[in-house]
Design a protein around this motif. Structure first.
Motif, PDB file in Angstrom:
ATOM      1  N   UNK A 137      19.411  20.772  34.100  1.00  4.25           N
ATOM      2  CA  UNK A 137      18.751  19.531  34.530  1.00  4.25           C
ATOM      3  C   UNK A 137      17.765  19.583  33.557  1.00  4.25           C
ATOM      4  N   UNK A 138      16.990  18.062  34.161  1.00  2.78           N
ATOM      5  CA  UNK A 138      16.432  17.224  33.227  1.00  2.78           C
ATOM      6  C   UNK A 138      15.353  18.711  33.291  1.00  2.78           C
ATOM      7  N   UNK A 139      14.627  18.845  31.845  1.00  2.00           N
ATOM      8  CA  UNK A 139      13.172  18.919  31.744  1.00  2.00           C
ATOM      9  C   UNK A 139      13.193  20.818  31.804  1.00  2.00           C
ATOM     10  N   UNK A 140      14.422  22.063  32.077  1.00  3.13           N
ATOM     11  CA  UNK A 140      14.891  22.690  32.663  1.00  3.13           C
ATOM     12  C   UNK A 140      14.515  23.738  30.588  1.00  3.13           C
ATOM     13  N   UNK A 141      15.192  23.299  29.586  1.00  9.61           N
ATOM     14  CA  UNK A 141      15.165  23.663  28.866  1.00  9.61           C
ATOM     15  C   UNK A 141      14.329  24.493  28.138  1.00  9.61           C
ATOM     16  N   UNK A 142      14.515  25.278  27.383  1.00  7.92           N
ATOM     17  CA  UNK A 142      13.337  26.325  26.260  1.00  7.92           C
ATOM     18  C   UNK A 142      14.240  26.527  25.051  1.00  7.92           C
ATOM     19  N   UNK A 143      14.118  25.841  24.573  1.00  2.00           N
ATOM     20  CA  UNK A 143      14.290  26.493  22.504  1.00  2.00           C
ATOM     21  C   UNK A 143      14.020  27.006  22.007  1.00  2.00           C
ATOM     22  N   UNK A 144      14.296  28.718  21.493  1.00  2.00           N
ATOM     23  CA  UNK A 144      13.569  28.830  21.060  1.00  2.00           C
ATOM     24  C   UNK A 144      14.000  29.427  19.405  1.00  2.00           C
ATOM     25  N   UNK A 145      13.649  29.156  17.700  1.00  2.00           N
ATOM     26  CA  UNK A 145      14.042  29.102  16.804  1.00  2.00           C
ATOM     27  C   UNK A 145      13.240  30.101  15.460  1.00  2.00           C
ATOM     28  N   UNK A 146      13.643  31.016  15.592  1.00  6.30           N
ATOM     29  CA  UNK A 146      13.776  31.668  14.710  1.00  6.30           C
ATOM     30  C   UNK A 146      14.327  32.128  13.051  1.00  6.30           C
ATOM     31  N   UNK A 147      14.521  31.102  12.796  1.00  3.20           N
ATOM     32  CA  UNK A 147      15.056  30.978  11.147  1.00  3.20           C
ATOM     33  C   UNK A 147      15.404  29.239  11.140  1.00  3.20           C
ATOM     34  N   UNK A 148      16.139  29.087  10.593  1.00  2.00           N
ATOM     35  CA  UNK A 148      15.741  27.661   9.738  1.00  2.00           C
ATOM     36  C   UNK A 148      16.194  26.642  10.178  1.00  2.00           C
ATOM     37  N   UNK A 168      21.554  12.975  20.008  1.00  2.00           N
ATOM     38  CA  UNK A 168      20.755  14.303  20.224  1.00  2.00           C
ATOM     39  C   UNK A 168      19.320  14.858  20.988  1.00  2.00           C
ATOM     40  N   UNK A 169      18.499  13.256  20.247  1.00  2.00           N
ATOM     41  CA  UNK A 169      17.396  12.981  20.108  1.00  2.00           C
ATOM     42  C   UNK A 169      17.092  12.368  21.799  1.00  2.00           C
ATOM     43  N   UNK A 170      17.732  11.735  22.627  1.00  4.60           N
ATOM     44  CA  UNK A 170      17.415  11.638  24.079  1.00  4.60           C
ATOM     45  C   UNK A 170      18.679  12.557  24.850  1.00  4.60           C
ATOM     46  N   UNK A 171      19.661  13.982  24.018  1.00  4.25           N
ATOM     47  CA  UNK A 171      19.810  14.686  25.524  1.00  4.25           C
ATOM     48  C   UNK A 171      18.150  15.966  25.477  1.00  4.25           C
ATOM     49  N   UNK A 172      17.317  16.310  23.887  1.00  7.22           N
ATOM     50  CA  UNK A 172      16.992  16.660  24.267  1.00  7.22           C
ATOM     51  C   UNK A 172      15.183  16.508  24.473  1.00  7.22           C
ATOM     52  N   UNK A 173      14.455  14.576  24.381  1.00  5.13           N
ATOM     53  CA  UNK A 173      13.884  14.403  25.900  1.00  5.13           C
ATOM     54  C   UNK A 173      14.309  14.920  26.602  1.00  5.13           C
ATOM     55  N   UNK A 174      15.661  14.687  27.386  1.00  4.15           N
ATOM     56  CA  UNK A 174      15.526  15.020  28.566  1.00  4.15           C
ATOM     57  C   UNK A 174      15.750  16.415  29.588  1.00  4.15           C
ATOM     58  N   UNK A 175      16.473  17.214  28.488  1.00 11.83           N
ATOM     59  CA  UNK A 175      16.651  18.199  28.863  1.00 11.83           C
ATOM     60  C   UNK A 175      16.192  19.163  28.681  1.00 11.83           C
ATOM     61  N   UNK A 176      15.267  19.417  27.287  1.00 11.46           N
ATOM     62  CA  UNK A 176      14.388  20.708  26.956  1.00 11.46           C
ATOM     63  C   UNK A 176      12.750  20.569  26.729  1.00 11.46           C
ATOM     64  N   UNK A 207       9.789  14.221  14.274  1.00 12.61           N
ATOM     65  CA  UNK A 207      10.533  14.197  15.507  1.00 12.61           C
ATOM     66  C   UNK A 207      10.242  14.565  16.124  1.00 12.61           C
ATOM     67  N   UNK A 208      10.607  15.618  16.394  1.00 20.62           N
ATOM     68  CA  UNK A 208      11.294  16.352  17.206  1.00 20.62           C
ATOM     69  C   UNK A 208      10.135  15.750  18.740  1.00 20.62           C
ATOM     70  N   UNK A 209      10.845  15.000  19.855  1.00 22.75           N
ATOM     71  CA  UNK A 209      10.178  14.680  21.425  1.00 22.75           C
ATOM     72  C   UNK A 209      10.067  15.832  22.466  1.00 22.75           C
ATOM     73  N   UNK A 210       9.556  16.855  22.090  1.00 20.64           N
ATOM     74  CA  UNK A 210       9.210  17.818  23.329  1.00 20.64           C
ATOM     75  C   UNK A 210       7.679  18.591  22.726  1.00 20.64           C
ATOM     76  N   UNK A 211       6.781  19.186  23.614  1.00 21.21           N
ATOM     77  CA  UNK A 211       6.170  19.912  22.714  1.00 21.21           C
ATOM     78  C   UNK A 211       6.721  21.393  22.127  1.00 21.21           C
ATOM     79  N   UNK A 212       5.872  21.400  21.264  1.00 20.87           N
ATOM     80  CA  UNK A 212       6.079  22.350  19.994  1.00 20.87           C
ATOM     81  C   UNK A 212       5.371  23.596  20.391  1.00 20.87           C
ATOM     82  N   UNK A 213       5.917  24.908  20.334  1.00 17.77           N
ATOM     83  CA  UNK A 213       4.474  26.281  20.230  1.00 17.77           C
ATOM     84  C   UNK A 213       4.810  26.324  18.892  1.00 17.77           C
TER      85      UNK A 213
END
Length: 329
Positions: A137-148, A168-176, A207-213
């Motif tokens: 669903x839109x806005x439902x995914x968290x990505x956690x990156x601990x590498x490159x 890719x950018x549209x998909x990220x903006x919609x889902x992440x 360029x990442x289109x969502x909040x970043x922590x």
């Protein structure tokens, strides 16, 4: 108005993120150079067993041939052998461990069941990302990156395909809804994950289109875990084996918990554990980074709040978690 909505979303994500359980999460790791990745993935499985997180996929940003087999070993050990796996393709970092003697990156795949025999034999991480994101669903995914940041750059640049008509950018903006990264050294400096592929890091953070922590180097640097694991008499645990092989070569009192802090806040939110400061992280050409504090910044970084001793105990307890099949015995 759009920026105000974004800032409200950022604050909600980084402080209250863990309240809407379970969190749908993709784990992106450079599994191999360091073994805090092992502890971080063990924590994710512990929180999955508690019903706090759905692990949607686990992908490698590292081309080391044992990286994906090690991820697969841990997923299988915790009873989730079918979690989608992927690895970075094309030009990308290839790093293995610095440890001597029994190298955990070789030993885990030789000791434990897994289905993917080499990193190069695994699916393209971008395809894994696009497949998983397109189904959520839109806005439902968290990505956690601990590498490159190579996989995330490749995802950003991906075009429409048979998986999704979105870029890719549209998909990220919609889902992440949130990207959580163990990245950067604050207020400025060089940090391994960012520096190794500086060009990809630059592109993602600009360029990442969502909040970043961000959980910076200085956070995990001060939290030492693994002593209890290494001293455990439990047999047949790849998590214990990794720490037991490595800690004597590093510091028997524990290893820095860089990656573990990132997965902790990715699932449970920062509010109970850390304060956050909003701003903007900028990556320079040489891989160093700078931080500008700004109330309207698109990024946020962790600041210490809970005493380190408490954080150590929370992380260590989750790293000691046994698979549910063993807990019921």
């Amino acid at each position: 108005m759009k920026k105000s909505i974004f800032l409200i979303l950022l604050l909600c994500c980084v402080v209250c993120h863990g309240e809407n359980r379970p969190v749908n999460l993709i784990f992106d790791t450079d599994m191999a150079p360091d073994y805090d990745d092992v502890g971080a993935l063990a924590m994710l499985h512990a929180m999955a067993d508690l019903g706090e997180v759905n692990i949607l996929a686990t992908v490698s940003s590292n081309k080391c041939e044992t990286a994906v087999p090690c991820i697969d070993v841990i997923n299988t050990y915790f009873g989730r052998p079918d979690i989608p796996l992927g690895a970075v393709k094309g030009e990308a970092p290839d790093r293995t461990t610095w440890h001597k003697g029994l190298r955990w990156t070789d030993e885990l795949p030789s000791r434990y069941p897994h289905r993917i025999k080499s990193t190069s034999a695994s699916d393209n991480a971008v395809d894994v990302y696009r497949n998983v994101l397109s189904r959520m669903p839109d806005g439902s995914v968290t990505i956690v990156t601990v590498g490159f940041f190579t996989n995330l750059k490749n995802l950003l640049l991906s075009g429409p395909d048979q998986i999704s008509p979105l870029t890719g950018r549209e998909l990220i903006k919609a889902k992440v809804k949130l990207l959580v990264s163990m990245a950067g050294k604050f207020p400025e400096g060089k940090e391994f994950n960012v520096e190794v592929d500086a060009k990809s890091s630059q592109q993602v953070f600009s360029e990442w289109p969502t909040p970043v922590l961000l959980s910076g180097f200085e956070i995990g640097e001060q939290i030492f875990t693994g002593k209890q694991l290494a001293a455990s008499k439990q047999i047949g645990s790849p998590v214990i084996d990794a720490f037991a092989m490595c800690l004597p070569q590093d510091d028997p009192n524990g290893r820095n918990s860089w990656d573990q802090t990132a997965v902790l806040v990715a699932v449970r939110g920062a509010g109970d554990y850390f304060d956050v400061e909003r701003g903007t992280m900028t990556v320079m050409d040489d891989g160093s980074n700078r931080w500008e504090k700004c109330a309207e910044g698109m990024h946020a970084r962790l600041l210490f709040k809970m005493p380190n001793e408490q954080l150590t105990g929370i992380i260590e307890d989750m790293m000691m978690h046994k698979p549910l099949s063993q807990s019921k015995q």
